[in-house]
Design an enzyme around this catalytic site. Structure first.
Site, mmCIF file in Angstrom:
data_model
loop_
_atom_site.group_PDB
_atom_site.id
_atom_site.type_symbol
_atom_site.label_atom_id
_atom_site.label_comp_id
_atom_site.label_asym_id
_atom_site.label_seq_id
_atom_site.Cartn_x
_atom_site.Cartn_y
_atom_site.Cartn_z
ATOM 1 N N ALA A 65 29.774 28.389 94.348
ATOM 2 C CA ALA A 65 30.718 29.215 95.091
ATOM 3 C C ALA A 65 30.186 30.642 95.102
ATOM 4 O O ALA A 65 29.406 31.032 94.231
ATOM 5 C CB ALA A 65 32.074 29.157 94.404
ATOM 6 N N GLY A 108 29.477 24.882 92.372
ATOM 7 C CA GLY A 108 30.004 24.238 93.570
ATOM 8 C C GLY A 108 28.922 23.530 94.376
ATOM 9 O O GLY A 108 29.217 22.605 95.129
ATOM 10 N N GLU A 111 28.604 20.256 92.708
ATOM 11 C CA GLU A 111 29.822 19.515 93.063
ATOM 12 C C GLU A 111 29.760 19.011 94.502
ATOM 13 O O GLU A 111 30.200 17.896 94.799
ATOM 14 C CB GLU A 111 31.051 20.414 92.860
ATOM 15 C CG GLU A 111 31.257 20.748 91.387
ATOM 16 C CD GLU A 111 32.358 21.765 91.164
ATOM 17 O OE1 GLU A 111 33.107 21.612 90.186
ATOM 18 O OE2 GLU A 111 32.476 22.724 91.954
ATOM 19 N N GLU A 131 29.487 27.323 85.427
ATOM 20 C CA GLU A 131 30.697 28.138 85.601
ATOM 21 C C GLU A 131 31.137 28.819 84.309
ATOM 22 O O GLU A 131 31.659 29.932 84.309
ATOM 23 C CB GLU A 131 31.862 27.276 86.130
ATOM 24 C CG GLU A 131 31.717 26.867 87.581
ATOM 25 C CD GLU A 131 30.964 25.560 87.791
ATOM 26 O OE1 GLU A 131 30.236 25.136 86.867
ATOM 27 O OE2 GLU A 131 31.098 24.979 88.877
#
Ligand code: DAK
Length: 257
Positions: A65, A108, A111, A131
């Site tokens: 992200a 992300g 993911e 993260e």
């Protein structure tokens, strides 16, 4: 439409989506996620698209992200952004999606790769859920999809330390489908997509559904779903064509009906 996600058609029935923010290592800002969700929703409905390849560039599949976009967010803004709904749209694509991972697939980005159905990785690709290093935890499925793919103890190691792991480690753990030389990643993913694109689409779709729904269900329910899906396909024209072609020793002509 901006060019943060590029759409190419490298072969009949195959669409390649390329995340295109090289200056930010393909960090997934809201705009990129919205575009991915929009494209995958549209391609899911498009009968000419049989398989999708999702990729980045040679340095980065996606570095997670966008930290700069998230840094100042409060809980309410995080909630209002509704990123989880965009993840659902991506994971909900009924067509096979193949991740072609070169470079970094972090946070992300890892993911995102894990929402795909097949992962082809270049040998110098780096995966990870870092993260924890920046005060959060995986929020796009990492704690669950990584754990289900590789088991509790390996997932815990990477989620709790934030340490990266290599493509070969990912392969050994069962997280990636194939590791190939770096220059061959995209080509191999496209080849797999072409292979799938000529198969009967209803069978491909129901196979994907059975695997994914089955992973969330007790074995007996998952087996029942598999049997029903298999039975349903006996009313498709492509089942008749596939079996007839086998018996007549010729190539089948599938129509998607
Ligand atoms: N966000 C924003 N910018 C990034 C970025 C990222 N994730 N990753 C890299 N960049 C930017 C860098 O800031 C730099 O920008 P400039 O300084 O040039 O302006 C540029 O990309 C190049 O980066 P580097 O100079 O660092 O490049 P290197 O090749 O040296 O290193 C790297 C590449 C990927 C190893 C490094 O950039 C890095 O460690 N990046 C951060 C990786 C990371 O921590 N990823 C996890 C992010 S957190 C949620 C759902 C999901 C999530 C959160 C919430 N909800 C549902 C609420 C997900 C969270 C995450 O993914």
């Amino acid at each position: 439409m901006t060019d943060l996600v590029l759409l190419e058609r490298p072969a009949e029935g195959v669409v390649l989506l390329r995340i295109n923010r090289p200056e930010a290592r393909n960090a997934l800002n809201l705009e990129v996620r919205k575009l991915l969700a929009k494209h995958l929703a549209e391609l899911g409905e498009d009968t000419t698209t049989r398989a999708i390849v999702l990729t980045g560039n040679e340095k980065s599949f996606a570095a997670g992200a966008d930290i700069k976009e998230m840094a100042g967010l409060g809980t309410i803004e995080a909630l209002q952004r509704g990123v989880h709904k965009l993840w659902r749209a991506i994971a909900g694509c009924p067509k096979p999606v193949i991740a072609a991972v070169s470079g970094y697939a972090l946070g992300g980005g890892c993911e995102l790769a894990m929402t795909c159905d097949i992962i082809v990785a270049g040998e110098s690709a780096r995966f990870g859920q870092p993260e924890v290093n920046i005060g959060i935890i995986p929020g796009g499925g990492g704690t669950q999809r990584l754990t289900r793919a590789v088991g509790k103890y390996k997932a815990m190691k990477y989620i709790l330390t934030g340490e990266m792991f290599s493509a070969n480690e990912a392969f050994d753990m069962g997280l990636v489908s194939e590791v190939v030389p770096d220059p061959e990643v995209e080509g191999r993913a496209i080849d797999l997509a072409r292979q799938i694109a000529v198969l009967p689409p209803l069978a491909v779709q129901l196979a994907k559904e059975a695997v994914l729904a089955g992973m969330e269900a007790p074995l007996s329910s998952a087996l029942a779903l598999e049997v029903k899906s298999s039975q349903i396909l006996f009313s498709s024209q492509d089942q008749k064509e596939g079996m007839r072609a086998f018996i007549e020793k010729r190539k089948p002509r599938f129509t998607g009906h």
